[in-house]
Design a protein around this motif. Structure first.
Motif, PDB file in Angstrom:
ATOM      1  N   ILE A 160     -11.897   3.886 -14.571  1.00 24.64           N
ATOM      2  CA  ILE A 160     -12.151   3.549 -13.167  1.00 24.64           C
ATOM      3  C   ILE A 160     -12.576   2.096 -13.023  1.00 24.64           C
ATOM      4  CG2 ILE A 160     -13.646   4.038 -11.190  1.00 24.64           C
ATOM      5  CD1 ILE A 160     -13.730   6.977 -12.230  1.00 24.64           C
ATOM      6  N   SER A 161     -13.461   1.638 -13.906  1.00 21.47           N
ATOM      7  CA  SER A 161     -13.939   0.258 -13.847  1.00 21.47           C
ATOM      8  C   SER A 161     -12.797  -0.735 -14.035  1.00 21.47           C
ATOM      9  CB  SER A 161     -15.010   0.028 -14.921  1.00 21.47           C
ATOM     10  OG  SER A 161     -15.459  -1.303 -14.918  1.00 21.47           O
ATOM     11  N   ALA A 162     -11.972  -0.498 -15.055  1.00 21.31           N
ATOM     12  CA  ALA A 162     -10.851  -1.414 -15.324  1.00 21.31           C
ATOM     13  C   ALA A 162      -9.840  -1.385 -14.179  1.00 21.31           C
ATOM     14  CB  ALA A 162     -10.183  -1.029 -16.640  1.00 21.31           C
ATOM     15  N   LEU A 163      -9.594  -0.203 -13.633  1.00 20.85           N
ATOM     16  CA  LEU A 163      -8.636  -0.082 -12.533  1.00 20.85           C
ATOM     17  C   LEU A 163      -9.112  -0.852 -11.305  1.00 20.85           C
ATOM     18  CD1 LEU A 163      -6.117   1.242 -11.258  1.00 20.85           C
ATOM     19  CD2 LEU A 163      -7.577   3.170 -10.634  1.00 20.85           C
ATOM     20  N   CYS A 164     -10.370  -0.666 -10.937  1.00 22.53           N
ATOM     21  CA  CYS A 164     -10.899  -1.350  -9.744  1.00 22.53           C
ATOM     22  C   CYS A 164     -10.933  -2.862  -9.937  1.00 22.53           C
ATOM     23  CB  CYS A 164     -12.289  -0.819  -9.419  1.00 22.53           C
ATOM     24  SG  CYS A 164     -12.294   0.890  -8.815  1.00 22.53           S
TER      25      CYS A 164
ATOM     26  N   LYS B  19     -19.109  -2.656  -5.454  1.00 26.37           N
ATOM     27  CA  LYS B  19     -19.396  -1.716  -4.366  1.00 26.37           C
ATOM     28  C   LYS B  19     -19.147  -0.258  -4.756  1.00 26.37           C
ATOM     29  CE  LYS B  19     -18.256  -5.188  -0.851  1.00 26.37           C
ATOM     30  NZ  LYS B  19     -17.415  -5.517   0.328  1.00 26.37           N
ATOM     31  N   ILE B  20     -18.690  -0.024  -5.970  1.00 28.24           N
ATOM     32  CA  ILE B  20     -18.395   1.334  -6.427  1.00 28.24           C
ATOM     33  C   ILE B  20     -19.417   1.733  -7.491  1.00 28.24           C
ATOM     34  CG2 ILE B  20     -16.737   2.722  -7.742  1.00 28.24           C
ATOM     35  CD1 ILE B  20     -14.534   1.371  -6.253  1.00 28.24           C
TER      36      ILE B  20
ATOM     37  N   TYR C 267     -23.413   1.653 -12.301  1.00 27.86           N
ATOM     38  CA  TYR C 267     -23.544   2.989 -12.879  1.00 27.86           C
ATOM     39  C   TYR C 267     -25.010   3.393 -12.884  1.00 27.86           C
ATOM     40  CZ  TYR C 267     -24.242  -0.136 -16.868  1.00 27.86           C
ATOM     41  OH  TYR C 267     -24.660  -1.166 -17.676  1.00 27.86           O
ATOM     42  N   GLN C 268     -25.231   4.698 -12.824  1.00 26.10           N
ATOM     43  CA  GLN C 268     -26.570   5.276 -12.852  1.00 26.10           C
ATOM     44  C   GLN C 268     -26.578   6.459 -13.812  1.00 26.10           C
ATOM     45  OE1 GLN C 268     -27.567   6.421  -8.844  1.00 26.10           O
ATOM     46  NE2 GLN C 268     -27.310   4.360  -8.013  1.00 26.10           N
ATOM     47  N   PHE C 269     -27.740   6.749 -14.378  1.00 27.25           N
ATOM     48  CA  PHE C 269     -27.890   7.877 -15.291  1.00 27.25           C
ATOM     49  C   PHE C 269     -28.775   8.954 -14.660  1.00 27.25           C
ATOM     50  CE2 PHE C 269     -27.214   4.126 -18.020  1.00 27.25           C
ATOM     51  CZ  PHE C 269     -26.070   4.531 -18.687  1.00 27.25           C
ATOM     52  N   ASP C 270     -28.815  10.101 -15.319  1.00 24.79           N
ATOM     53  CA  ASP C 270     -29.688  11.219 -14.931  1.00 24.79           C
ATOM     54  C   ASP C 270     -29.366  11.784 -13.552  1.00 24.79           C
ATOM     55  OD1 ASP C 270     -31.342  11.302 -17.298  1.00 24.79           O
ATOM     56  OD2 ASP C 270     -32.261   9.433 -16.606  1.00 24.79           O
TER      57      ASP C 270
ATOM     58  N   CYS D 176     -18.821   7.329  -6.462  1.00 27.65           N
ATOM     59  CA  CYS D 176     -19.278   7.086  -5.099  1.00 27.65           C
ATOM     60  C   CYS D 176     -18.598   5.830  -4.552  1.00 27.65           C
ATOM     61  CB  CYS D 176     -20.793   6.928  -5.101  1.00 27.65           C
ATOM     62  SG  CYS D 176     -21.511   6.620  -3.485  1.00 27.65           S
ATOM     63  N   ILE D 177     -17.797   5.991  -3.473  1.00 29.26           N
ATOM     64  CA  ILE D 177     -17.014   4.889  -2.918  1.00 29.26           C
ATOM     65  C   ILE D 177     -17.327   4.741  -1.433  1.00 29.26           C
ATOM     66  CG2 ILE D 177     -14.687   3.974  -2.539  1.00 29.26           C
ATOM     67  CD1 ILE D 177     -13.708   5.724  -4.813  1.00 29.26           C
TER      68      ILE D 177
END
Length: 339
Positions: A156-160, A169-170, A193-196, A203-204
Protein backbone atom coordinates in the motif's frame (compact mmCIF):
# COMPACT_ATOMS: atom_id res chain seq x y z
CA UNK A 1 -19.13 -25.80 -8.24
CA UNK A 2 -17.68 -25.56 -4.72
CA UNK A 3 -17.75 -21.89 -3.73
CA UNK A 4 -14.82 -21.94 -1.31
CA UNK A 5 -11.39 -23.53 -0.99
CA UNK A 6 -9.61 -24.83 2.10
CA UNK A 7 -6.21 -24.12 3.59
CA UNK A 8 -4.89 -27.41 2.13
CA UNK A 9 -6.34 -26.84 -1.35
CA UNK A 10 -3.50 -26.63 -3.89
CA UNK A 11 -4.64 -23.60 -5.88
CA UNK A 12 -2.26 -20.67 -5.23
CA UNK A 13 0.39 -19.77 -7.80
CA UNK A 14 3.88 -20.42 -6.47
CA UNK A 15 5.62 -17.56 -8.30
CA UNK A 16 3.53 -14.80 -6.67
CA UNK A 17 4.91 -15.08 -3.13
CA UNK A 18 6.58 -18.42 -2.47
CA UNK A 19 9.30 -18.20 -5.13
CA UNK A 20 10.23 -14.57 -4.33
CA UNK A 21 10.53 -15.47 -0.62
CA UNK A 22 12.92 -18.29 -1.46
CA UNK A 23 14.97 -16.25 -3.92
CA UNK A 24 15.35 -13.26 -1.59
CA UNK A 25 16.25 -15.54 1.33
CA UNK A 26 18.86 -17.38 -0.76
CA UNK A 27 20.43 -14.00 -1.61
CA UNK A 28 20.77 -13.50 2.14
CA UNK A 29 22.62 -16.77 2.57
CA UNK A 30 19.75 -19.03 3.68
CA UNK A 31 19.82 -22.63 2.47
CA UNK A 32 16.70 -23.37 0.42
CA UNK A 33 16.28 -26.81 2.00
CA UNK A 34 16.04 -25.28 5.48
CA UNK A 35 13.64 -22.66 4.17
CA UNK A 36 11.36 -25.25 2.56
CA UNK A 37 11.46 -27.72 5.45
CA UNK A 38 7.99 -29.08 6.16
CA UNK A 39 6.42 -27.68 2.99
CA UNK A 40 6.86 -30.81 0.84
CA UNK A 41 8.21 -28.47 -1.83
CA UNK A 42 11.56 -28.13 -3.57
CA UNK A 43 13.18 -25.04 -5.03
CA UNK A 44 12.94 -26.56 -8.50
CA UNK A 45 9.18 -27.04 -8.02
CA UNK A 46 8.63 -23.35 -7.40
CA UNK A 47 10.47 -22.36 -10.57
CA UNK A 48 7.75 -24.00 -12.64
CA UNK A 49 5.26 -21.23 -13.61
CA UNK A 50 2.42 -23.75 -13.49
CA UNK A 51 3.20 -24.97 -9.96
CA UNK A 52 0.39 -24.54 -7.44
CA UNK A 53 0.70 -24.60 -3.66
CA UNK A 54 -1.66 -24.47 -0.69
CA UNK A 55 -2.05 -21.77 1.94
CA UNK A 56 -0.76 -24.25 4.53
CA UNK A 57 2.45 -24.70 2.52
CA UNK A 58 2.83 -20.94 2.12
CA UNK A 59 2.37 -20.41 5.86
CA UNK A 60 5.02 -23.02 6.64
CA UNK A 61 7.42 -21.31 4.25
CA UNK A 62 6.74 -17.89 5.80
CA UNK A 63 7.17 -19.33 9.31
CA UNK A 64 10.56 -20.75 8.33
CA UNK A 65 11.58 -17.44 6.76
CA UNK A 66 10.63 -15.48 9.87
CA UNK A 67 12.64 -17.89 12.01
CA UNK A 68 15.72 -17.94 9.75
CA UNK A 69 15.69 -14.21 8.89
CA UNK A 70 14.34 -12.44 11.99
CA UNK A 71 14.08 -8.64 11.79
CA UNK A 72 15.44 -8.69 8.23
CA UNK A 73 12.72 -6.69 6.48
CA UNK A 74 11.85 -9.58 4.15
CA UNK A 75 8.13 -8.83 4.44
CA UNK A 76 8.63 -5.25 3.24
CA UNK A 77 10.85 -6.29 0.34
CA UNK A 78 8.32 -8.93 -0.67
CA UNK A 79 5.51 -6.36 -0.68
CA UNK A 80 7.48 -4.03 -2.95
CA UNK A 81 8.45 -6.94 -5.21
CA UNK A 82 4.80 -7.96 -5.54
CA UNK A 83 3.72 -4.45 -6.53
CA UNK A 84 6.39 -3.82 -9.13
CA UNK A 85 6.05 -7.24 -10.76
CA UNK A 86 2.37 -7.21 -11.66
CA UNK A 87 2.49 -8.55 -15.20
CA UNK A 88 -0.94 -10.23 -15.35
CA UNK A 89 -3.94 -8.47 -16.86
CA UNK A 90 -5.55 -8.33 -13.42
CA UNK A 91 -2.43 -6.72 -11.98
CA UNK A 92 -2.27 -4.19 -14.79
CA UNK A 93 -5.95 -3.39 -14.33
CA UNK A 94 -5.18 -2.62 -10.69
CA UNK A 95 -2.21 -0.37 -11.48
CA UNK A 96 -4.10 1.44 -14.24
CA UNK A 97 -7.23 2.11 -12.18
CA UNK A 98 -8.52 5.66 -12.36
CA UNK A 99 -8.51 6.23 -8.60
CA UNK A 100 -8.51 4.39 -5.26
CA UNK A 101 -12.22 3.59 -5.44
CA UNK A 102 -11.73 1.81 -8.75
CA UNK A 103 -8.69 0.03 -7.33
CA UNK A 104 -10.79 -1.36 -4.49
CA UNK A 105 -13.34 -2.55 -7.03
CA UNK A 106 -10.65 -4.31 -9.09
CA UNK A 107 -9.34 -5.97 -5.92
CA UNK A 108 -12.82 -7.28 -5.18
CA UNK A 109 -13.61 -8.70 -8.61
CA UNK A 110 -10.07 -10.06 -9.18
CA UNK A 111 -9.36 -11.10 -5.62
CA UNK A 112 -8.30 -14.65 -6.44
CA UNK A 113 -5.55 -13.47 -8.79
CA UNK A 114 -4.42 -10.49 -6.69
CA UNK A 115 -4.95 -11.27 -3.01
CA UNK A 116 -6.60 -14.66 -2.42
CA UNK A 117 -5.54 -14.94 1.23
CA UNK A 118 -7.09 -11.68 2.50
CA UNK A 119 -10.35 -9.81 1.99
CA UNK A 120 -11.50 -6.41 3.15
CA UNK A 121 -14.71 -4.98 4.55
CA UNK A 122 -15.20 -1.21 4.00
CA UNK A 123 -16.71 1.06 6.64
CA UNK A 124 -17.39 4.70 5.83
CA UNK A 125 -17.46 7.48 8.43
CA UNK A 126 -18.16 11.15 7.87
CA UNK A 127 -14.54 11.97 7.07
CA UNK A 128 -12.77 8.67 6.30
CA UNK A 129 -13.26 5.25 4.75
CA UNK A 130 -11.82 2.38 6.76
CA UNK A 131 -10.91 -0.87 5.01
CA UNK A 132 -10.69 -3.69 7.57
CA UNK A 133 -8.54 -6.57 6.31
CA UNK A 134 -9.17 -10.17 7.38
CA UNK A 135 -7.60 -13.47 6.45
CA UNK A 136 -9.71 -15.18 3.82
CA UNK A 137 -8.56 -18.81 3.95
CA UNK A 138 -7.33 -19.67 7.45
CA UNK A 139 -5.93 -17.87 10.49
CA UNK A 140 -2.11 -18.08 10.48
CA UNK A 141 0.05 -18.12 13.63
CA UNK A 142 0.70 -14.62 15.06
CA UNK A 143 4.22 -14.15 13.67
CA UNK A 144 3.13 -15.33 10.23
CA UNK A 145 0.08 -13.05 10.36
CA UNK A 146 2.32 -10.09 11.25
CA UNK A 147 4.55 -10.92 8.26
CA UNK A 148 1.56 -10.78 5.90
CA UNK A 149 0.34 -7.52 7.45
CA UNK A 150 3.77 -5.93 7.00
CA UNK A 151 3.89 -7.14 3.40
CA UNK A 152 0.47 -5.64 2.65
CA UNK A 153 1.47 -2.39 4.38
CA UNK A 154 4.55 -2.18 2.15
CA UNK A 155 2.39 -2.79 -0.94
CA UNK A 156 0.00 0.00 0.00
CA UNK A 157 2.80 2.42 0.90
CA UNK A 158 4.70 1.83 -2.35
CA UNK A 159 1.51 2.05 -4.41
CA UNK A 160 0.41 5.36 -2.89
CA UNK A 161 3.89 6.87 -3.21
CA UNK A 162 4.34 5.68 -6.79
CA UNK A 163 0.88 6.38 -8.19
CA UNK A 164 -0.63 9.14 -6.06
CA UNK A 165 1.91 10.98 -3.92
CA UNK A 166 -0.35 11.57 -0.91
CA UNK A 167 1.29 9.13 1.49
CA UNK A 168 1.16 11.47 4.51
CA UNK A 169 -2.65 11.39 4.56
CA UNK A 170 -3.13 7.61 4.65
CA UNK A 171 -2.78 5.57 7.85
CA UNK A 172 -2.34 1.84 8.40
CA UNK A 173 -3.43 0.60 11.84
CA UNK A 174 -1.79 -2.67 12.86
CA UNK A 175 -3.15 -5.25 15.34
CA UNK A 176 0.13 -5.87 17.22
CA UNK A 177 2.61 -3.98 19.37
CA UNK A 178 5.61 -2.08 18.03
CA UNK A 179 8.10 -4.76 16.88
CA UNK A 180 11.82 -4.97 17.63
CA UNK A 181 12.63 -4.36 13.97
CA UNK A 182 10.95 -0.94 13.94
CA UNK A 183 13.86 0.42 11.88
CA UNK A 184 12.50 -1.57 8.95
CA UNK A 185 9.30 0.48 9.15
CA UNK A 186 11.35 3.68 9.06
CA UNK A 187 13.30 2.42 6.05
CA UNK A 188 10.49 1.02 3.92
CA UNK A 189 7.25 2.88 4.68
CA UNK A 190 6.18 6.33 3.54
CA UNK A 191 2.61 6.22 4.86
CA UNK A 192 1.63 6.76 8.49
CA UNK A 193 1.21 3.71 10.72
CA UNK A 194 0.01 2.92 14.23
CA UNK A 195 0.33 -0.15 16.46
CA UNK A 196 -1.92 -1.83 19.04
CA UNK A 197 -5.14 -1.26 17.11
CA UNK A 198 -7.82 -3.95 17.61
CA UNK A 199 -7.82 -4.91 13.91
CA UNK A 200 -5.85 -4.35 10.69
CA UNK A 201 -7.25 -1.19 9.15
CA UNK A 202 -6.44 1.07 6.21
CA UNK A 203 -7.74 4.56 6.90
CA UNK A 204 -8.21 6.91 3.91
CA UNK A 205 -9.74 10.42 3.93
CA UNK A 206 -12.87 10.38 1.79
CA UNK A 207 -11.69 13.25 -0.39
CA UNK A 208 -8.77 11.10 -1.62
CA UNK A 209 -10.89 8.20 -2.85
CA UNK A 210 -11.58 9.80 -6.23
CA UNK A 211 -8.32 11.66 -6.79
CA UNK A 212 -7.27 10.62 -10.29
CA UNK A 213 -3.95 9.14 -11.19
CA UNK A 214 -2.06 11.43 -13.54
CA UNK A 215 0.34 8.83 -14.91
CA UNK A 216 -2.05 6.27 -16.43
CA UNK A 217 -4.77 6.42 -19.11
CA UNK A 218 -8.04 5.18 -17.52
CA UNK A 219 -8.97 3.19 -20.62
CA UNK A 220 -6.15 0.75 -19.83
CA UNK A 221 -7.95 -0.52 -16.72
CA UNK A 222 -11.01 -1.41 -18.79
CA UNK A 223 -8.83 -3.04 -21.46
CA UNK A 224 -6.95 -5.26 -18.99
CA UNK A 225 -10.15 -6.28 -17.22
CA UNK A 226 -11.55 -7.39 -20.56
CA UNK A 227 -8.41 -9.41 -21.27
CA UNK A 228 -8.23 -10.96 -17.80
CA UNK A 229 -9.49 -14.48 -17.19
CA UNK A 230 -13.19 -14.12 -16.38
CA UNK A 231 -13.93 -17.58 -14.97
CA UNK A 232 -15.45 -17.11 -11.49
CA UNK A 233 -13.22 -18.35 -8.69
CA UNK A 234 -13.99 -19.61 -5.24
CA UNK A 235 -12.97 -17.68 -2.13
CA UNK A 236 -11.21 -18.89 0.99
CA UNK A 237 -13.12 -20.84 3.64
CA UNK A 238 -13.09 -18.07 6.28
CA UNK A 239 -14.21 -15.43 3.78
CA UNK A 240 -17.06 -17.60 2.56
CA UNK A 241 -18.34 -18.16 6.09
CA UNK A 242 -17.91 -14.45 6.94
CA UNK A 243 -19.91 -13.49 3.85
CA UNK A 244 -22.73 -15.74 5.05
CA UNK A 245 -22.54 -14.22 8.55
CA UNK A 246 -22.62 -10.68 7.17
CA UNK A 247 -25.82 -11.59 5.32
CA UNK A 248 -27.38 -13.44 8.27
CA UNK A 249 -25.61 -12.45 11.54
CA UNK A 250 -27.83 -14.72 13.65
CA UNK A 251 -26.83 -17.87 11.76
CA UNK A 252 -25.76 -20.86 13.86
CA UNK A 253 -23.49 -23.76 12.94
CA UNK A 254 -26.33 -25.82 11.53
CA UNK A 255 -27.29 -22.97 9.19
CA UNK A 256 -23.74 -22.56 7.89
CA UNK A 257 -23.28 -26.32 7.52
CA UNK A 258 -26.43 -26.45 5.42
CA UNK A 259 -25.15 -23.62 3.21
CA UNK A 260 -21.85 -25.50 2.73
CA UNK A 261 -23.72 -28.78 2.13
CA UNK A 262 -21.78 -30.56 4.88
CA UNK A 263 -22.69 -31.94 8.30
CA UNK A 264 -22.31 -29.82 11.46
CA UNK A 265 -19.59 -32.22 12.66
CA UNK A 266 -17.64 -31.74 9.43
CA UNK A 267 -18.02 -27.98 9.77
CA UNK A 268 -16.54 -28.07 13.27
CA UNK A 269 -13.58 -30.06 11.94
CA UNK A 270 -13.13 -27.48 9.20
CA UNK A 271 -13.10 -24.66 11.74
CA UNK A 272 -10.38 -26.46 13.68
CA UNK A 273 -8.40 -27.11 10.49
CA UNK A 274 -8.52 -23.39 9.67
CA UNK A 275 -7.56 -22.26 13.21
CA UNK A 276 -10.86 -20.57 13.96
CA UNK A 277 -14.39 -21.22 15.19
CA UNK A 278 -17.91 -20.04 14.53
CA UNK A 279 -17.88 -17.86 17.65
CA UNK A 280 -14.47 -16.41 16.77
CA UNK A 281 -15.67 -15.30 13.33
CA UNK A 282 -18.88 -13.83 14.77
CA UNK A 283 -16.88 -12.00 17.44
CA UNK A 284 -14.41 -10.71 14.85
CA UNK A 285 -17.09 -9.18 12.65
CA UNK A 286 -18.94 -7.65 15.61
CA UNK A 287 -15.71 -6.37 17.15
CA UNK A 288 -14.72 -4.62 13.94
CA UNK A 289 -18.11 -2.93 13.63
CA UNK A 290 -17.94 -1.85 17.28
CA UNK A 291 -14.39 -0.49 16.95
CA UNK A 292 -15.28 1.54 13.86
CA UNK A 293 -18.49 2.82 15.42
CA UNK A 294 -16.87 3.92 18.69
CA UNK A 295 -13.31 4.74 17.63
CA UNK A 296 -13.93 6.26 14.20
CA UNK A 297 -17.57 7.35 13.97
CA UNK A 298 -17.83 8.71 17.51
CA UNK A 299 -20.82 6.61 18.56
CA UNK A 300 -21.83 6.56 22.21
CA UNK A 301 -21.90 3.25 24.06
CA UNK A 302 -25.68 3.26 23.77
CA UNK A 303 -25.59 3.81 19.99
CA UNK A 304 -22.96 1.12 19.42
CA UNK A 305 -24.77 -1.37 21.66
CA UNK A 306 -28.02 -0.78 19.82
CA UNK A 307 -26.32 -1.23 16.45
CA UNK A 308 -24.94 -4.60 17.57
CA UNK A 309 -28.29 -5.65 19.09
CA UNK A 310 -27.10 -5.60 22.72
CA UNK A 311 -29.98 -4.92 25.09
CA UNK A 312 -27.77 -4.64 28.19
CA UNK A 313 -25.19 -1.84 28.23
CA UNK A 314 -23.06 -3.47 30.95
CA UNK A 315 -22.89 -6.66 28.90
CA UNK A 316 -21.83 -4.64 25.85
CA UNK A 317 -18.97 -2.97 27.77
CA UNK A 318 -17.86 -6.33 29.15
CA UNK A 319 -17.98 -7.96 25.73
CA UNK A 320 -16.15 -5.04 24.10
CA UNK A 321 -13.31 -5.42 26.61
CA UNK A 322 -13.16 -9.17 25.91
CA UNK A 323 -12.94 -8.44 22.18
CA UNK A 324 -10.34 -5.67 22.30
CA UNK A 325 -8.63 -5.80 25.69
CA UNK A 326 -9.88 -2.29 26.51
CA UNK A 327 -13.10 -0.52 27.42
CA UNK A 328 -14.90 1.74 24.95
CA UNK A 329 -13.70 4.77 26.94
CA UNK A 330 -10.08 3.60 26.74
CA UNK A 331 -10.38 3.21 22.97
CA UNK A 332 -11.73 6.75 22.67
CA UNK A 333 -8.80 8.07 24.73
CA UNK A 334 -6.29 6.24 22.55
CA UNK A 335 -7.90 7.55 19.38
CA UNK A 336 -7.84 11.12 20.70
CA UNK A 337 -4.13 10.83 21.55
CA UNK A 338 -3.30 9.61 18.04
CA UNK A 339 -5.24 12.29 16.15
Amino acid sequence: MKHYFDTDTVCLTSHTLALPIVEIAIQRGVNSNRLLKGTKLFHEDLQNPQKKISFTQLNTLVSNAVRLLPDDGLSFLLGQHWLFNQTSHSGQALLNSKHLTQMSRVLQIKQFELCPFVFFVPYRSQTHTHYILNFAIATPPPLVAAFYFEMITAQISALCKWRFGFVNKITIKLPFSKPKHIEQYYAHLAIQYQFDYPCFSLCIPNELLHVKQVSTPPIMCHYHLQQAHNTPHAVGFIQYVCDLLLQEPKSVCDDIAQQLDISPATLKRKFKQHNTSMQTLKDTLQKQLAVISIGEKGYSNEQAAEQLNFTDLTNFRRTFKRWTGMTPSQLREIMMLKT
